[in-house]
Design an enzyme around this catalytic site. Structure first.
Site, PDB file in Angstrom:
ATOM      1  N   PRO A  74      -5.208  -9.062   8.459  1.00  0.00           N
ATOM      2  CA  PRO A  74      -5.972  -9.598   7.313  1.00  0.00           C
ATOM      3  C   PRO A  74      -5.153 -10.563   6.458  1.00  0.00           C
ATOM      4  CG  PRO A  74      -6.279  -7.230   7.489  1.00  0.00           C
ATOM      5  CD  PRO A  74      -5.197  -7.598   8.466  1.00  0.00           C
TER       6      PRO A  74
ATOM      7  N   LEU B  64      -5.921  -1.792  -1.227  1.00  0.00           N
ATOM      8  CA  LEU B  64      -5.819  -1.712   0.237  1.00  0.00           C
ATOM      9  C   LEU B  64      -6.352  -3.027   0.816  1.00  0.00           C
ATOM     10  CD1 LEU B  64      -7.006   1.391   2.301  1.00  0.00           C
ATOM     11  CD2 LEU B  64      -6.293  -0.802   3.226  1.00  0.00           C
TER      12      LEU B  64
ATOM     13  N   HIS C  10      -1.043   1.861  15.803  1.00  0.00           N
ATOM     14  CA  HIS C  10       0.175   2.174  15.052  1.00  0.00           C
ATOM     15  C   HIS C  10       1.409   1.873  15.879  1.00  0.00           C
ATOM     16  CE1 HIS C  10      -2.972   4.585  13.107  1.00  0.00           C
ATOM     17  NE2 HIS C  10      -2.290   4.377  12.002  1.00  0.00           N
TER      18      HIS C  10
ATOM     19  N   ASP D  30       0.373  -3.395  12.817  1.00  0.00           N
ATOM     20  CA  ASP D  30      -0.995  -3.423  13.367  1.00  0.00           C
ATOM     21  C   ASP D  30      -2.032  -3.901  12.341  1.00  0.00           C
ATOM     22  OD1 ASP D  30      -0.426  -1.286  15.860  1.00  0.00           O
ATOM     23  OD2 ASP D  30       0.765  -1.034  14.054  1.00  0.00           O
TER      24      ASP D  30
ATOM     25  N   PHE E  39       1.693  -1.224   8.286  1.00  0.00           N
ATOM     26  CA  PHE E  39       1.936  -1.195   9.735  1.00  0.00           C
ATOM     27  C   PHE E  39       1.738  -2.611  10.261  1.00  0.00           C
ATOM     28  CE2 PHE E  39       0.612   3.125   8.872  1.00  0.00           C
ATOM     29  CZ  PHE E  39       1.381   3.908   9.710  1.00  0.00           C
TER      30      PHE E  39
ATOM     31  N   GLU F  76       0.844  -1.198   0.000  1.00  0.00           N
ATOM     32  CA  GLU F  76       0.000   0.000   0.000  1.00  0.00           C
ATOM     33  C   GLU F  76       0.882   1.252   0.000  1.00  0.00           C
ATOM     34  OE1 GLU F  76      -2.239  -0.869   3.523  1.00  0.00           O
ATOM     35  OE2 GLU F  76      -2.977  -2.717   2.622  1.00  0.00           O
TER      36      GLU F  76
ATOM     37  N   GLU G 245      -4.469  -6.501   2.712  1.00  0.00           N
ATOM     38  CA  GLU G 245      -3.195  -7.121   3.085  1.00  0.00           C
ATOM     39  C   GLU G 245      -3.082  -8.574   2.600  1.00  0.00           C
ATOM     40  OE1 GLU G 245      -4.957  -5.104   4.972  1.00  0.00           O
ATOM     41  OE2 GLU G 245      -3.544  -3.460   5.236  1.00  0.00           O
TER      42      GLU G 245
ATOM     43  N   ILE H  29      -1.418  -6.229   9.929  1.00  0.00           N
ATOM     44  CA  ILE H  29      -0.931  -7.448   9.279  1.00  0.00           C
ATOM     45  C   ILE H  29      -1.993  -8.551   9.332  1.00  0.00           C
ATOM     46  CG2 ILE H  29       0.154  -8.631  11.267  1.00  0.00           C
ATOM     47  CD1 ILE H  29       2.635  -8.978   9.374  1.00  0.00           C
TER      48      ILE H  29
END
Ligand SMILES: Cc1ncc(C[n+]2csc(CCOP(=O)(O)OP(=O)(O)O)c2C)c(N)n1
Ligand SMILES: [Mg+2]
Length: 740
Positions: free
Chosen positions: A499, A468, A540, A495, A493, A425, A470, A497
């Site tokens: 998906p 967008l 984050h 945070d 990020f 992304e 993951e 990961i």
């Protein structure tokens, strides 16, 4: 040719496909030879299922799931597409497809008994988890729909190699040495799934990219009306997946009776022509039946009435195709009996061979084979090179940040290896290339700018934005890497990961082991991680590396300074295993650990800790952003109490350097394991347990851990300060431990 002579001819030919062009068509528009061969394969598939069912009842195999009722659709696919030329990501009902592509019934039964000679997995996977490099059938997991993104990535790789054929050649000294790249400009990629599995997000993510990129992927939905016991209308609003997808651009669509062999052939021929011509993907929605229960572990009488099962039985593709052969005068009753007897004997012999096949060796060494590559050892000490900074005084005047040196490594490696593609992304400089070309914009290159300039230098084929999504990023990377590309992807990020977790846990690190070393997908996943951002807050600032060190097959790297980041990323890219490359955001641009650019070949081997500070009183084992904090604490403890603390920076968490830990603990007899992630069930728990286990007699004190509180990271900095371990927390731990 008379009826029985046709049959004999086919029998002589074995599995060989007949030439459609030269043979006269029957009334249904398909040649007699092809119909006959289709029937033989359908019957072979059903009989192999039936044999497995008997073996399961005899407890000679351990699981059975059948392809019954799906045979017509799949045989049409297998005979229309090209084995060993096109690519296949089938699901567990696709027995008939694999047989049509040339896999033998014996190979299938070897998997059912779990034989050492099971060519698909060496006894590691359940039956019906087809895999055959020779036929381009890629090893699947049992997870429904993850294969869709692999198919997309595979098609992208085929296109990449066709556009850049020179990149397919082998190269000594990195993962390319062991990749035989094959590609054809007009190849297609087949992927199939059940109608229930279309509820998974990854299916939709794959349609998205296949459509957008006009990729030659044939999606096949085998709609048998049930997902185990759940009927189609529960999974699919309105009950028709065709209706839901028909607005995706660039597709060829066909909704067909998947028990009608002639209609199935027509659909696959048209779909393949559409894909091979470069017009985009295809979507074949075949209505099939499921005459047996979901698997032998299921009893469909519990949720399907007799009337419904009876109606299905009337559409059995085997009897329908048999009737067609008789009606068209292609075979008479005797001919059918002869053909079936021959197939029965073939299956009987295949089962006999499978039952006498050797079972897998069950020594630890054998079981662990293929968790990691046997070809490329990223822990080899010889990989350690000396930094070779530029001789220019200007270059030498300024040390570079970790962000700079990661970016420099990506550029160096992309210059060296044209198979590297970078996506994620926002990683591109600008997706609307014309803005760059016209000099209207400078370009972004990542939210942290780690990939800045890659698209501008290497083009949009090699550095591009993903949707967008993951799972889309990691799933496509798996498919690309299977073909020999080297995806170096970014998850924006840590945070976010999650998906991609299915792909990261069940696919990427498992491909090599589950296929017994025949497939591999050495992808690098770069992930900004960690807190201390003052304002990063919950979403984050997370850590969570132990989840990935708890995943066999995945290398996990976590550098603490610019030079290590550069050298370890190079090793990650060149190696033959999947690597999770964790980059601490707070270290990206700090003053800690800056370094001169070490040159384009600087490497650091995995599994070798760095001694950041030498000492004799106690040891701190740590990594990432805790390294500078530990140094600060150790310096203070020395200043104020004369304590000599040794600090080991692990640098890579899997593999990790237990020898260095042991050597230090033997010297100091006291140890703290410190990390930023939460204390409970964290990475330190394993290290502490192993030290207690193996170094018990060398210890003068309990193994201590320093870590964050067992919660998330809050937004307000005063909360973050308390939640995350600070230099003072480590300092206190040093003093407490020293008292023992
Ligand atoms: C991600 C995932 N969730 C659940 C399962 C368990 N499971 C296996 S098959 C299946 C039903 C699949 O139904 P469908 O896609 O219609 O295929 P069919 O079995 O009917 O051919 C389920 C729920 C799984 N394998 N993977
Ligand atoms: Mg189904």
């Amino acid at each position: 040719m008379g009826r029985s002579t046709v049959a004999e001819h086919i029998r002589e030919q074995g599995k060989e496909q007949s030439s459609e062009q030269s043979s006269p068509k029957s009334a249904v528009g398909v040649s007699s030879e092809r119909l006959l061969e289709a029937y033989r394969l359908m019957y072979l598939s059903r009989r192999t299922d039936d044999r497995e069912i008997i073996l399961k009842h005899q407890q000679k195999i351990f699981f059975q799931i059948s392809g019954a009722g799906h045979e017509a659709l799949l045989v049409a696919a297998g005979l229309t597409l090209k084995s060993g030329y096109d690519w296949f990501f089938p699901y567990y009902r696709d027995r008939a497809l694999t047989l049509a592509l040339g896999v033998t019934p014996e190979a299938l039964l070897l998997q059912a008994v779990g034989a050492a000679t099971d060519p698909a997995s060496g006894g590691r996977q359940m039956p019906s988890h087809w895999s055959s490099p020779e036929h381009h059938i890629v090893s699947p997991s049992s997870a429904t729909s993850t294969q869709c993104l692999h198919a997309v990535g595979c098609a992208e790789a085929g296109r990449y190699f066709s556009r850049h054929p020179e990149t397919a050649s082998k190269h000594e000294g990195d993962y390319r040495q062991w990749r035989d790249v094959q590609f054809h400009g007009n190849e297609v990629v087949y992927v199939s799934l059940g109608e229930g599995s279309t509820s998974q997000g990854e299916f939709w993510e794959s349609l998205n990219t296949a459509s957008n990129e006009k990729l030659p992927v044939i999606f096949v939905i085998e709609d048998n009306g049930y997902a185990i016991s759940v009927p189609v209308e529960v999974n699919t609003p309105g009950g028709s997946i065709s209706r839901l997808v028909h607005n995706f651009p660039n597709f060829y669509f066909a909704e067909i009776d998947g028990t009608d062999i002639a209609g199935c052939f027509r659909a696959f021929e048209e779909a393949a022509a559409h894909c091979r011509a470069g017009n985009g993907p295809a979507f074949i929605h075949g209505h099939v039946i499921r005459p047996y229960s979901h698997s032998l572990s299921d009893d469909d009488k519990l949720y399907r009435p007799e009337t419904e099962r009876h109606a299905d039985a009337l559409r059995d593709p085997l009897s329908k195709t048999q009737m067609l052969l008789l009606r068209e005068g292609i075979l008479d009753a005797d001919g059918i009996t002869r053909l079936e007897k021959k197939v029965d004997e073939e299956v009987r012999l295949a089962a006999e061979h499978a039952l006498h096949a050797p079972l897998p060796a069950h020594h630890r060494r054998d079981i662990l084979r293929h968790v990691y590559s046997e070809h490329y050892d990223p822990t080899r000490p010889e990989l350690q090179s000396a930094p070779a900074p530029s001789s220019s005084t200007q270059e030498r005047a300024h040390e570079r940040t970790m962000a700079d040196l990661i970016n420099a490594c990506l550029k160096d490696e992309m210059r060296r290896d044209p198979r590297i593609v970078v996506f994620g992304e926002d990683v591109a400089d600008c997706s609307r290339e014309q803005y760059l070309d016209e000099g209207l914009v400078k370009g972004k290159g990542g939210v942290f700018k780690l990939t800045a300039g890659l698209q501008s230098e290497f083009g949009s084929d090699r550095a591009f934005n993903s949707p967008l999504a993951e799972a889309n990023i990691v799933g496509r990377a798996v498919g690309m890497a299977v073909r020999g590309l080297k995806p170096v992807v970014e998850i924006q990020f840590f945070d976010y990961i999650w998906p991609a977790m299915h792909q990261l846990r069940n696919e990427l690190p498992l491909m090599r082991w589950r296929s017994n070393g025949t497939w591999a997908c050495p992808v690098v996943v770069r992930v900004p991680i960690g807190g201390y951002l003052t304002g990063g807050a919950i979403y984050h600032s997370q850590s969570g590396e132990s989840i990935f060190t708890h995943t066999p097959g995945m290398r996990v790297v976590f550098p603490s300074n610019a030079l290590d980041a550069n050298g370890l990323l190079r090793t990650a890219i060149r190696c033959d295993d999947p690597v999770m490359f964790l980059e601490h955001k707070h270290l990206y641009r700090g003053f800690w650990g800056r370094a001169l650019y070490p040159g384009p070949d600087y490497m650091v081997p995995f599994g070798k800790a760095a001694t950041v500070r030498r000492g004799t009183d106690l040891t701190i084992v740590t990594y990432g952003a805790i390294v500078p904090r530990a140094v600060q604490a150790a310096d203070k403890a020395h200043r104020e109490h004369g304590i000599e603390t040794e600090i080991l920076d692990l640098r890579t968490l899997n593999p990790y350097d237990f020898e260095a830990i042991a050597e230090s603990v033997r010297k100091t007899s006291k140890v703290i394991v410190a990390h930023e992630d939460m204390l409970s069930w964290g990475y330190g728990a394993e290290i502490a347990a192993r030290i207690s286990d193996e170094l018990f007699h060398d210890l003068d004190a309990p193994v201590r851990r320093v870590a964050s509180m067992d919660t998330f990271v809050a937004y307000q900095p005063i909360l973050e300060d308390v939640i995350l371990p600070q230099a003072d927390t480590i300092y206190d731990a040093i003093l407490t431990l020293k008292q023992f």
